[in-house]
Motif scaffolding. Structure first.
Motif, mmCIF file in Angstrom:
data_model
loop_
_atom_site.group_PDB
_atom_site.id
_atom_site.type_symbol
_atom_site.label_atom_id
_atom_site.label_comp_id
_atom_site.label_asym_id
_atom_site.label_seq_id
_atom_site.Cartn_x
_atom_site.Cartn_y
_atom_site.Cartn_z
ATOM 1 N N PRO A 278 -40.941 -31.989 22.002
ATOM 2 C CA PRO A 278 -41.609 -30.537 20.898
ATOM 3 C C PRO A 278 -43.595 -30.032 22.000
ATOM 4 C CG PRO A 278 -41.293 -33.329 20.209
ATOM 5 C CD PRO A 278 -40.744 -32.937 21.752
ATOM 6 N N MET A 279 -43.900 -31.010 22.300
ATOM 7 C CA MET A 279 -45.306 -30.898 23.075
ATOM 8 C C MET A 279 -44.610 -30.112 24.100
ATOM 9 S SD MET A 279 -48.442 -32.958 23.326
ATOM 10 C CE MET A 279 -48.305 -33.351 22.097
ATOM 11 N N TYR A 280 -43.817 -30.292 25.564
ATOM 12 C CA TYR A 280 -44.168 -29.594 26.598
ATOM 13 C C TYR A 280 -42.789 -29.654 27.307
ATOM 14 C CZ TYR A 280 -47.636 -33.832 27.290
ATOM 15 O OH TYR A 280 -48.594 -34.704 27.294
ATOM 16 N N GLY A 281 -41.662 -28.999 26.421
ATOM 17 C CA GLY A 281 -40.639 -27.808 26.287
ATOM 18 C C GLY A 281 -39.407 -28.807 26.817
ATOM 19 N N PHE A 330 -39.418 -21.014 26.733
ATOM 20 C CA PHE A 330 -40.620 -19.978 25.882
ATOM 21 C C PHE A 330 -41.483 -21.347 24.980
ATOM 22 C CE2 PHE A 330 -39.640 -17.270 29.355
ATOM 23 C CZ PHE A 330 -40.401 -16.701 30.092
ATOM 24 N N SER A 331 -42.535 -20.835 24.306
ATOM 25 C CA SER A 331 -42.363 -21.371 22.899
ATOM 26 C C SER A 331 -42.992 -20.032 22.176
ATOM 27 C CB SER A 331 -43.187 -22.314 23.084
ATOM 28 O OG SER A 331 -43.990 -23.001 21.817
ATOM 29 N N GLY A 338 -49.411 -24.918 16.508
ATOM 30 C CA GLY A 338 -47.797 -24.925 15.453
ATOM 31 C C GLY A 338 -47.802 -23.901 15.134
ATOM 32 N N MET A 339 -48.814 -22.835 15.282
ATOM 33 C CA MET A 339 -49.721 -21.430 14.387
ATOM 34 C C MET A 339 -48.228 -20.654 16.018
ATOM 35 S SD MET A 339 -52.800 -20.937 13.750
ATOM 36 C CE MET A 339 -52.605 -19.346 13.581
#
Length: 488
Positions: A278-281, A330-331, A338-339
């Motif tokens: 969830p943080m690094y992909g 891509f996030s 988290g926006m």
């Protein structure tokens, strides 16, 4: 370049540190002058080619210079926004990217590398303890490495290759000797640099290992792929195609796992990209374990490892269909907060490197492009369909009929596929350069970078001048070499 020459000395110490870490025999250290390690045995030159500094480098401004990127609200913040002031200036396509007090840049890193390659080329055949075949293979690896360095130098500091002007267009100095005392440098022409690449690779190819056994070392297939790419940048499609195909034909005989990932498989349960942190992909953090890396020459991709000052633009995001598995790299959310980014923009994550050596999807796409340019449109469209089947749904994979039957439209489609495949890696900037000399495709190049606030409002716009497809030598280089001409 006096300071460049001084920096070469630093590389010697780095390379010798690599020897120590690799477990050299004691007598190797005992017979050398105090504080200096001198390569004498064939194995010493072999170890030189294992140095991490030869296949990993930090400075690569083109990652933020392609027309596929945009700036976020954090663009002007060093830290979690932009990586450096140099990146901010590169994004703006400024004339001078590096500040006067900067003493490291792309050219310094590359010259350090070419010093080692030149040393091996000049000395390894006279080394002790190895067979002639072993020595020739090591020399061939160094020739391949030198060709790769010259390819990047030409595409950083020379104009895009244009057969009509290449003999007169100045590029980078052509570094051909391992001499740290050299202080006078003359810029070679673009043609001279490309001619040297072709000569080095043609000499190397028959002497290199016939199969890929290690992606950090050169092989015959990797050198063939690199030569094919050189010919692509020279617009010699008929010369490029068989070399590129020789590379893909060799993949089945490699002794390591090298080839195309099927993204559908790798993003499913137990796939190599899983789990998605969830943080690094996605789990794609190590270039030496990447199946698609055939010749590892990687730039650190800071904008896929936490920094979110540079994103893919709204226009780039719109190129992907909903079924495209590549979107998972891509996030849509900002780092830590988290926006959601506005206007469809996304930051890269999950892959902290961009391989600028030989990458399998790059070669597959170049094969399709060569076929299209040679009028083999049906074969090219089929190649693209097969490639896209590893990335998107079967429904979205085929090339639209109207595009597949039109050579120019098909080439444009392939160039768009290259954006989808390589967004935020620096490859698009290289593509922008090479197609800028072709009237049919130059119009597809964007020349605007925009910075957006958190609500999607444009807060800054930067326009690229045509001459900024070629970088200027950094200020510290020019200060040390006032007789060296710079680019406009």
């Amino acid at each position: 370049m006096k300071k460049v020459a001084k920096n070469i000395i630093v590389l010697v110490s780095l390379a010798t540190a690599g020897f120590l870490q690799s477990g050299c025999k004691k007598e190797f250290l005992e017979i050398t002058p105090k504080g200096v390690l001198i390569a004498e045995k064939t194995g010493d030159y072999d170890m030189m080619l294992n140095a991490g500094s030869l296949h990993q480098f930090q400075y690569f401004s083109p990652i933020v210079m392609g027309d596929e990127v945009a700036g976020s609200s954090g663009f002007s913040t060093i830290g979690f926004g932009a990586a450096s002031m140099a990146d901010q200036e590169a994004f703006k396509w400024s004339d001078d990217i590096y500040l006067p007090n900067n003493t490291e840049s792309e050219i310094t890193v590359l010259v350090k590398q070419v010093y080692i390659y030149n040393k091996i080329i000049a000395e390894v055949m006279n080394s002790s303890g190895g067979t002639d075949a072993q020595k020739s293979a090591l020399k061939a690896e160094a020739l391949t490495g030198r060709a790769w360095v010259n390819f990047l130098l030409a595409n950083l500091y020379g104009k895009p290759y244009n057969a009509a002007t290449a003999a007169n267009d100045p590029a980078s100095p052509l570094f051909m000797v391992a001499n740290v005392t050299q202080t006078t440098f003359t810029r070679a022409t673009v043609k001279q640099m490309y001619d040297q690449m072709v000569a080095d690779l043609n000499e190397a190819i028959p002497l290199l290992p016939a199969t890929i056994t290690n992606n950090s070392r050169a092989s015959r297939p990797a050198a063939q792929a690199l030569l094919g790419k050189v010919y692509v940048f020279m617009q010699q499609w008929d010369a490029a195609l068989p070399l590129l195909q020789a590379f893909t034909n060799s993949l089945s005989s490699a002794t390591i796992d090298v080839g195309l990932y099927d993204y559908h498989k790798e993003f499913s349960t137990n796939g190599v990209f899983m789990p998605i942190d969830p943080m690094y992909g996605p789990n794609r953090l190590y270039a030496d374990m990447d199946k698609e890396v055939a010749y590892m020459r990687t730039a650190i991709r800071l904008y896929a490892a936490g920094l979110d000052g540079v994103l893919i633009s709204p226009e780039t995001a719109a190129l992907y269909t909903a079924s495209d598995e590549r979107l998972k790299f891509f996030s849509p959310q900002t780092w830590l907060t988290g926006m959601n980014y506005p206007t469809g923009m996304m930051r890269g994550w999950g892959q902290s490197y961009a391989n600028m050596g030989v990458t399998v999807p790059d070669i597959f796409l170049l094969i399709a492009e060569c076929k299209a340019r040679l009028g083999q449109t049906a074969a090219a469209a089929e190649d693209i369909r097969n490639f896209r089947l590893t990335r998107v749904s079967a429904q979205d994979a085929p090339v639209p009929t109207a595009v597949a039957n039109n050579k120019v439209a098909l080439v444009k489609y392939i160039l768009e596929e290259r954006i989808r495949e390589f967004a935020l890696t620096g490859n698009r900037w290289l593509d922008m350069r090479r197609i800028s000399v072709e009237p049919e495709y130059a119009s597809t190049i964007g020349n605007t970078h925009r910075v957006y606030d958190d609500f999607g409002k444009v807060t800054a716009t930067y326009t690229m001048k045509p001459e900024r497809l070629t970088l200027r030598f950094p200020i510290y280089i020019m200060d040390a070499n006032p007789n060296l001409s710079n680019n406009p």
